[in-house]
Design an enzyme around this catalytic site. Structure first.
Site, PDB file in Angstrom:
ATOM      1  N   ASP A   1       0.852  -1.231  -0.019  1.00 33.10           N
ATOM      2  CA  ASP A   1      -0.063   0.090  -0.013  1.00 33.10           C
ATOM      3  C   ASP A   1       0.719   1.276   0.025  1.00 33.10           C
ATOM      4  OD1 ASP A   1       1.163   0.064   2.586  1.00 33.10           O
ATOM      5  OD2 ASP A   1      -0.645  -0.811   3.558  1.00 33.10           O
TER       6      ASP A   1
ATOM      7  N   GLU B   1       0.010  -9.289  -1.228  1.00 30.67           N
ATOM      8  CA  GLU B   1      -0.536  -8.401   0.083  1.00 30.67           C
ATOM      9  C   GLU B   1      -1.795  -7.693  -0.375  1.00 30.67           C
ATOM     10  OE1 GLU B   1       1.342  -7.462   3.922  1.00 30.67           O
ATOM     11  OE2 GLU B   1       0.480  -5.378   3.460  1.00 30.67           O
TER      12      GLU B   1
ATOM     13  N   GLU C   1      -2.396   4.976   2.640  1.00 29.27           N
ATOM     14  CA  GLU C   1      -2.098   3.629   2.374  1.00 29.27           C
ATOM     15  C   GLU C   1      -3.756   2.941   1.979  1.00 29.27           C
ATOM     16  OE1 GLU C   1      -0.792   5.161   4.948  1.00 29.27           O
ATOM     17  OE2 GLU C   1       1.449   4.885   4.517  1.00 29.27           O
TER      18      GLU C   1
ATOM     19  N   HIS D   1       5.293   5.449  13.489  1.00 31.86           N
ATOM     20  CA  HIS D   1       5.754   6.324  12.393  1.00 31.86           C
ATOM     21  C   HIS D   1       4.615   6.729  11.600  1.00 31.86           C
ATOM     22  CE1 HIS D   1       5.555   2.517  10.525  1.00 31.86           C
ATOM     23  NE2 HIS D   1       5.325   3.525   9.206  1.00 31.86           N
TER      24      HIS D   1
ATOM     25  N   ARG E   1       1.942   8.540   9.188  1.00 29.00           N
ATOM     26  CA  ARG E   1       1.730   9.825   8.680  1.00 29.00           C
ATOM     27  C   ARG E   1       0.612  10.359   9.469  1.00 29.00           C
ATOM     28  NH1 ARG E   1       3.350  12.230   3.617  1.00 29.00           N
ATOM     29  NH2 ARG E   1       5.318  11.092   3.080  1.00 29.00           N
TER      30      ARG E   1
ATOM     31  N   HIS F   1      11.920   5.423  13.614  1.00 32.08           N
ATOM     32  CA  HIS F   1      12.074   5.835  12.302  1.00 32.08           C
ATOM     33  C   HIS F   1      12.930   6.756  11.839  1.00 32.08           C
ATOM     34  CE1 HIS F   1      10.198   6.226   8.441  1.00 32.08           C
ATOM     35  NE2 HIS F   1       9.829   5.195   8.480  1.00 32.08           N
TER      36      HIS F   1
END
Ligand code: UD1
Ligand code: UDP
Length: 377
Positions: free
Chosen positions: A100, A122, A136, A212, A214, A245
């Site tokens: 994604d 996936e 995503e 991490h 967004r 990250h």
């Protein structure tokens, strides 16, 4: 029946895609009648290279895209124009993308523009909220429209695709992350990372944390960190290890709230082999990562999901994960309940694995061999 080999181009750009595509690339390299070509976009650089090195993968093409402060538009533009030249030159029969990310969606679109078939690894995960995880959820939905082969990890993901009218070319194969995990976890293991080696992992209880996403940047991540800080203060035998990250927006908040805090260890990202063996040695995992939600249950570790939704309901439904939300109080409560209630912890720490038996890559290769049979000479 065709006599020629099938040219399969795997395209990926970020750490999680690389970890989950690596077992497949290895299986493709070993397969008969298939020529494996690898193109990395390098949406990530250091943490992508670390995975490539670990799995001994040398890309045939490298778009070298990563920039500090990159935006979704700049990544999409870079992948679209970079992939056009690569596809024209390499002429693959099929392009494989994973999951994604913006690399996955843009590479699938670039392949479509060249009328090259797309296989989606996936496939079919859905949170059913277009803004979470962002971007995503839309990336994987659009990739699902572009793909002709869909490698779904579970029956649930197959059902999600069916609800969108996608029924042709869908195969339930498991998740390749389990293939990778099986290759990595050892009973006797010495960590390569110096900072990890210095931690007294054999003493007390350890929580492995990562965050991490967004949509969590800013206030939600601050609240998450505050909840974890309170939790550690309440349990004197508990320590946290958090490989942070590299995203500067993540680091700013994490360092501010959790830096220089007793029993909270902020370290640099670690290699995937270290990571898988670290999960195995921790008491529980607190994360907003997708991959860790799959890996931890497979190793019998309960997960506190630091999000308001998940596209991996299998883990919550099987009783291995608590969806904690992103408020200080709810994160504190979820972590504390697992650390403070032995019976709950025991119930949640039985290894289950809705994501397959570690042979997903093998199955995908077989399906690609069948796809080859459909090609003209
Ligand atoms: C991306 C993916 C997300 C995935 C995450 C995994 C999209 C839209 N998002 O997150 O699905 O969960 O990667 O990590 O594709 N950086 C470095 N070195 C690196 C990697 C990143 O310095 O090796 C820094 C750079 O400053 C970069 C920033 O991190 O600009 C953000 O990277 P980016 O790929 O844009 O992150 P996300 O979109 O948050
Ligand atoms: N991981 C790793 N080192 C780290 C942090 C994560 O190897 O320091 C691995 C983790 O085990 C999982 C993957 O990276 O396989 C998850 O990647 P990430 O959290 O970046 O993305 P997501 O899964 O959220 O898409």
């Amino acid at each position: 029946m065709t006599t020629r080999e099938l040219v399969v181009m795997s395209v990926f750009g970020t750490r999680p895609e690389a970890i989950k595509m690596a077992p497949l690339v290895k299986a493709l390299e070993a397969a008969e009648h298939i020529r494996s070509v690898v193109c990395v976009t390098a949406q990530h650089r250091q943490i992508l290279d670390s995975v490539l090195q670990q799995f001994d993968i040398i890309p045939d093409y490298d778009l070298n895209l990563m920039r500090a402060g990159q935006t979704l538009t700049s990544i999409t533009n870079g992948v679209l124009s970079g992939m056009e030249q690569v596809l024209v030159q390499a002429k693959p029969d099929i392009v494989l993308v994973h999951g994604d990310t913006t690399t996955s969606f843009a590479a699938a679109l670039a392949a479509f523009y060249q009328q090259i078939a797309v296989g989606h690894v996936e496939a079919g995960l859905r949170s059913h909220d277009r803004y979470s995880p962002f971007p995503e959820e839309m990336n994987r939905t659009l990739t699902g429209r572009l793909a002709t082969l869909h490698f779904a990890p579970t029956e649930q993901s197959r059902r999600n695709l069916a609800c969108e009218g996608v029924t042709a070319g869908v195969y339930v194969v498991g998740n390749t992350v389990i293939d990778a995990l099986h290759q990595m976890v050892l009973d006797e293991y010495t960590f390569r990372d110096e900072a990890l080696r210095q931690l007294p992992l054999a003493q007390g209880r350890w929580v492995l944390m990562t965050a991490h996403r967004r949509e969590n940047l800013g206030q939600p991540l601050r609240q998450i960190c505050q909840g974890v800080r309170r939790m550690v203060a309440a349990f004197p035998d508990v320590q946290v290890v958090y490989p942070v990250h590299p995203n500067p927006a993540v680091r700013a908040t994490v360092n501010e709230v959790l830096g220089n805090t007793e029993r909270i260890h902020l370290i640099e990202p670690i290699e995937v082999e270290d990571m898988h063996n670290l999960i195995k040695r921790c008491t529980l995992v607190m994360t907003d990562s997708g991959g860790l939600q799959e890996e931890a249950p497979a190793l019998g570790k309960p997960v506190v999901v630091l999000r308001t939704e998940t596209e991996r309901p299998e883990v919550v439904e099987s009783g291995m994960a608590i969806l904690a939300g992103v408020e200080e109080e709810s994160v504190f409560q979820a972590g504390s309940s697992l650390l403070g209630d032995a019976a709950l912890y025991h119930r949640m720490s039985h290894a289950i694995n809705p994501y397959g038996d570690g042979h997903a890559a093998e199955r995908i290769v077989k399906i690609l061999q069948q796809f080859r049979e459909t090609l003209a000479d």
